[in-house]
Design an enzyme around this catalytic site. Structure first.
Site, PDB file in Angstrom:
ATOM      1  N   ASP A 127       0.799  -1.242   0.000  1.00  0.00           N
ATOM      2  CA  ASP A 127       0.000   0.000   0.000  1.00  0.00           C
ATOM      3  C   ASP A 127       0.828   1.286   0.000  1.00  0.00           C
ATOM      4  O   ASP A 127       0.298   2.360  -0.297  1.00  0.00           O
ATOM      5  CB  ASP A 127      -0.931   0.021   1.211  1.00  0.00           C
ATOM      6  CG  ASP A 127      -2.085  -0.955   1.067  1.00  0.00           C
ATOM      7  OD1 ASP A 127      -2.217  -1.552  -0.016  1.00  0.00           O
ATOM      8  OD2 ASP A 127      -2.839  -1.128   2.033  1.00  0.00           O
ATOM      9  N   GLY A 185      -2.517   5.875 -18.239  1.00  0.00           N
ATOM     10  CA  GLY A 185      -3.310   6.862 -18.971  1.00  0.00           C
ATOM     11  C   GLY A 185      -4.791   6.799 -18.661  1.00  0.00           C
ATOM     12  O   GLY A 185      -5.634   6.827 -19.566  1.00  0.00           O
TER      13      GLY A 185
END
Ligand code: F6P
Length: 320
Positions: A127, A185
């Site tokens: 994380d 993207g």
């Protein structure tokens, strides 16, 4: 000196590199290295294994953790912490190296109140939400695992001109989502650290379609306040006016061979743990900050770790 080593909480690729380095550098220094199986519960259940140099052979390239891991309810209680301190004392341990995330470091902060041995923490979690290190062991591999999966989903999204919502791990942290979203993207990136405006995202997607964008995908961290991926996809389908397909990447992100970065980070911090023990250090998490090895007191490791604000600010202009 007898040194215990354990991994606790979610496993992360590179933990094995850290175990290997800690054990081998420890043996080189003359310490007796003891592996504690099953995390903090294993400590309470006295699951001890003497580690030799060969015990950690053939693991540097493997995900998961040789020592196995767990999330112990018993250790979260004061009674459990006192019991752990008693066991460490009775068994003659002089030091403990704990590899894990925020929960583990909080546990170590409590344990040091009841035990006088040295405790060193290493940040092992995909994380990347432990304060005191730029990157935690396992984050780089998890991000690369997710990138590989998203690139594949992108192929099929493009083939069908579809709109996808892809969920990545991170219950309280958007670090994986932000890095994957920017690297792949994404149209938008939903993270628990910042408020999510689904209407604005839907508007961007509709306008993008009008400008000739053929497909779109949004990355969401599992801890986003708008709900889980299924819930968000239902809301998005309505707002955008077309079906939003969902892919939850799940545990595939947490496994697999560690990247170079995680092997080196695990190795460096594992070796540094022994150097720090030899110097008498205790009560600190070891990490790398701005390229330098760093120590942070356990109590400070829960400070909020900021996401890269510059990267966040780029999402809208990169997806025009
Ligand atoms: O290790 C961190 C993490 O993978 C989080 O991203 C995720 O929310 C959690 O662990 C899942 O926990 P568990 O393995 O207990 O399902």
């Amino acid at each position: 000196m007898k040194v215990g080593i354990l991994t606790s909480g979610g496993d992360s690729p590179g933990m094995n590199a850290a175990i290997r380095a800690t054990v081998r550098v420890g043996i080189t220094k003359g310490y007796t290295m003891i592996g504690i199986m099953g995390g903090l519960q294993g400590l309470l259940d006295k699951l001890f294994v003497k580690m030799q140099a060969r015990s950690v052979a053939n693991i540097i390239h493997r995900g998961g953790t040789l020592l196995t891991t767990g999330r112990s309810k018993e250790f979260r209680t004061t009674e459990g912490q006192k019991k752990a301190a008693r066991i460490l004392e009775e068994e003659g341990f002089g030091a403990l190296v704990a590899i894990g995330g925020n929960g583990t470091m909080q546990g170590m902060d409590k344990l040091q109140k009841y035990w006088s041995g040295q405790i060193i923490g290493l940040p092992g979690t995909i994380d990347n939400d432990v304060y005191g290190t730029d990157y935690s062991i396992g984050f780089d591999t998890a991000v690369n695992n997710a990138i590989e999966a998203v690139d594949k989903i992108r192929d099929t999204a493009q083939a069908f001109d579809r709109f996808f919502l892809i969920e990545v791990m991170g219950r309280h942290s958007g670090a994986i989502a932000l890095n994957v979203g920017i690297s792949c993207g994404a149209e938008a990136i939903l993270v628990p650290e910042t408020p999510t405006d689904l209407q604005a995202i839907a508007k961007d997607i509709i306008e993008g379609r009008k400008r000739g964008k053929s497909f779109a995908f949004v990355i969401v961290a599992e801890g986003d306040e708008e709900g889980d991926a299924m819930e968000i996809s239902r809301k998005m389908s309505k707002l955008v006016g077309e079906e939003c397909r969902v892919s939850v990447l799940g545990y595939i992100q947490r496994g697999g061979n560690p990247t170079r970065q995680d092997r080196i980070l695990g190795t460096k911090l594992g070796a540094y743990a022994i150097d720090c023990l030899a110097r008498g250090e205790t009560g600190v998490l070891l990490g790398r900050m701005k390229g330098e090895l760093a120590m942070t007191p356990f109590a400070d490791t829960t400070k909020p770790k900021k996401l890269d604000e510059y990267l966040i600010s780029l999402v809208d202009s990169l997806s025009i």
